[in-house]
Enzyme design. Sequence first.
Site, PDB file in Angstrom:
ATOM      1  N   LYS A  30     -14.907  18.258  24.840  1.00  0.00           N
ATOM      2  CA  LYS A  30     -15.384  18.445  23.463  1.00  0.00           C
ATOM      3  C   LYS A  30     -15.912  17.126  22.889  1.00  0.00           C
ATOM      4  CE  LYS A  30     -10.761  17.640  21.589  1.00  0.00           C
ATOM      5  NZ  LYS A  30      -9.473  18.279  21.302  1.00  0.00           N
ATOM      6  N   ARG A 112      -1.398  24.335  12.921  1.00  0.00           N
ATOM      7  CA  ARG A 112      -2.809  24.074  12.692  1.00  0.00           C
ATOM      8  C   ARG A 112      -3.607  25.342  12.965  1.00  0.00           C
ATOM      9  NH1 ARG A 112      -5.917  19.451  16.205  1.00  0.00           N
ATOM     10  NH2 ARG A 112      -5.677  21.017  17.819  1.00  0.00           N
ATOM     11  N   TYR A 234     -22.646 -11.919   7.210  1.00  0.00           N
ATOM     12  CA  TYR A 234     -22.512 -11.523   5.801  1.00  0.00           C
ATOM     13  C   TYR A 234     -21.294 -12.174   5.161  1.00  0.00           C
ATOM     14  CZ  TYR A 234     -26.018  -7.815   6.259  1.00  0.00           C
ATOM     15  OH  TYR A 234     -27.187  -7.119   6.444  1.00  0.00           O
ATOM     16  N   MET A 277     -24.751  -3.832  10.816  1.00  0.00           N
ATOM     17  CA  MET A 277     -25.080  -2.458  11.198  1.00  0.00           C
ATOM     18  C   MET A 277     -25.541  -2.384  12.653  1.00  0.00           C
ATOM     19  SD  MET A 277     -27.618   0.203   9.249  1.00  0.00           S
ATOM     20  CE  MET A 277     -26.864  -0.009   7.642  1.00  0.00           C
TER      21      MET A 277
HETATM   22  C1  LIG Z   1      -8.420  17.975  22.270  1.00  0.00           C
HETATM   23  C2  LIG Z   1      -7.547  19.003  22.825  1.00  0.00           C
HETATM   24  C3  LIG Z   1      -6.914  18.823  24.074  1.00  0.00           C
HETATM   25  C4  LIG Z   1      -6.933  17.521  24.836  1.00  0.00           C
HETATM   26  O1  LIG Z   1      -6.047  16.608  24.234  1.00  0.00           O
HETATM   27  P1  LIG Z   1      -5.776  15.157  24.893  1.00  0.00           P
HETATM   28  O2  LIG Z   1      -4.723  14.583  24.030  1.00  0.00           O
HETATM   29  O3  LIG Z   1      -7.046  14.414  24.791  1.00  0.00           O
HETATM   30  O4  LIG Z   1      -5.357  15.402  26.281  1.00  0.00           O
HETATM   31  C5  LIG Z   1      -6.213  19.879  24.600  1.00  0.00           C
HETATM   32  N1  LIG Z   1      -6.111  21.048  23.933  1.00  0.00           N
HETATM   33  C6  LIG Z   1      -6.665  21.245  22.722  1.00  0.00           C
HETATM   34  C7  LIG Z   1      -6.493  22.550  22.050  1.00  0.00           C
HETATM   35  C8  LIG Z   1      -7.389  20.226  22.129  1.00  0.00           C
HETATM   36  O5  LIG Z   1      -7.939  20.433  20.917  1.00  0.00           O
END
Ligand SMILES: *Cc1c(COP(=O)(O)O)cnc(C)c1O
Length: 338
Positions: A30, A112, A234, A277
């Site tokens: 992701k 969550r 800066y 930047m």
């Molecule tokens: C991001 C995520 C993971 C991976 O987590 P890590 O701590 O990077 O291993 C696994 N499961 C879900 C649902 C996540 O959102």
Amino acid sequence: MATIYLNKQNFFSNLDKISKINPNILAVIKDNAYGHGIFSISKLLREYGIRKVCVRNIDEANLVREFEEILIFNPPTNRGAINFSYAINSLTQLKKNRHPYIHLKIDTGFRRNGILEEELDEALEIIKEKEFELRGVFSHFCCADEFGCDTFIQYDKFLQIKEKIEKFCKEYNIKCPYFHIANSAALSKLPDTLDFVRPGIAMYGGIEGYKPVMSLVADVVSTRELDSKEGCGYNKTFMSEKKIKISTIDVGYADGIPYFTHGCKLKETEALGKISMDYMIVKGEHKKVVVFDDIKEFVKNFNTITYDILVKMSPRIKRKIVESNNGYSIKQPDKINT
Ligand SMILES: *Cc1c(COP(=O)(O)O)cnc(C)c1O
């Protein structure tokens, strides 16, 4: 031009280590593969033989269609491409769902996302009635990176739910889903990591025990001399005590490096004063500057976590896969004419 190098040897070594715990990996890619670049990382994963991945949304899923299974953590409610797997994050979402392939998320204590234990019967009824294919059932740990018993309480709850679902599937002759709960931090903690593991940060070497994958190497734009008692950058938050050489490199906070006002430690030198930047001023004369080649070290400059820095590395920076860190050898000149 600054470049992000992806160390293939280290990436594969991390995958080897994870595979020894459980070879069934749902690789979490992701958010642009935690900033590493979703295309480069997907290419490496396929080369390694990994066929299932998790992404954030449908746009990311569409970028990596060549995987055998793609689980979308936060799917759209309307109908998306038919062959993806969709996480079900609540009972409400399940009721509206029109996607055929689903992974049911269980809230075992994170608070969550996921359906609650008391909603399970209703959820299973809906799944049976609407003939969704329940491919997976999963949950997520909130405290796997700490000592304490939260992880095991969540794990036990998940096992109880697993048993219920298996019973249900047997009773109605439904194909049993696969169960997955282990994120990176939980890999080495659980007595049994179940059918699949779901590592993110471990693959990228952002936690102890795993090798760093990303290196950020910047080019030098110019070099100059700073007089004693002269400031730079800066607001001149850095003041030199003596005459020194300084160089300006071509990355700044627009590229994803966290903002800093009083310098920070880089791999072989240090940044001076405030980050700009698009630039940073560093100590010394260089041909190229390794900003970091181990995020676990670089993060110590900031009040944040490795994930946060990695994931924000600008997609504009070119990603290059190298066999190892010898793949970008940087020869520092003895002397540069300035
Ligand atoms: C991001 C995520 C993971 C991976 O987590 P890590 O701590 O990077 O291993 C696994 N499961 C879900 C649902 C996540 O959102």
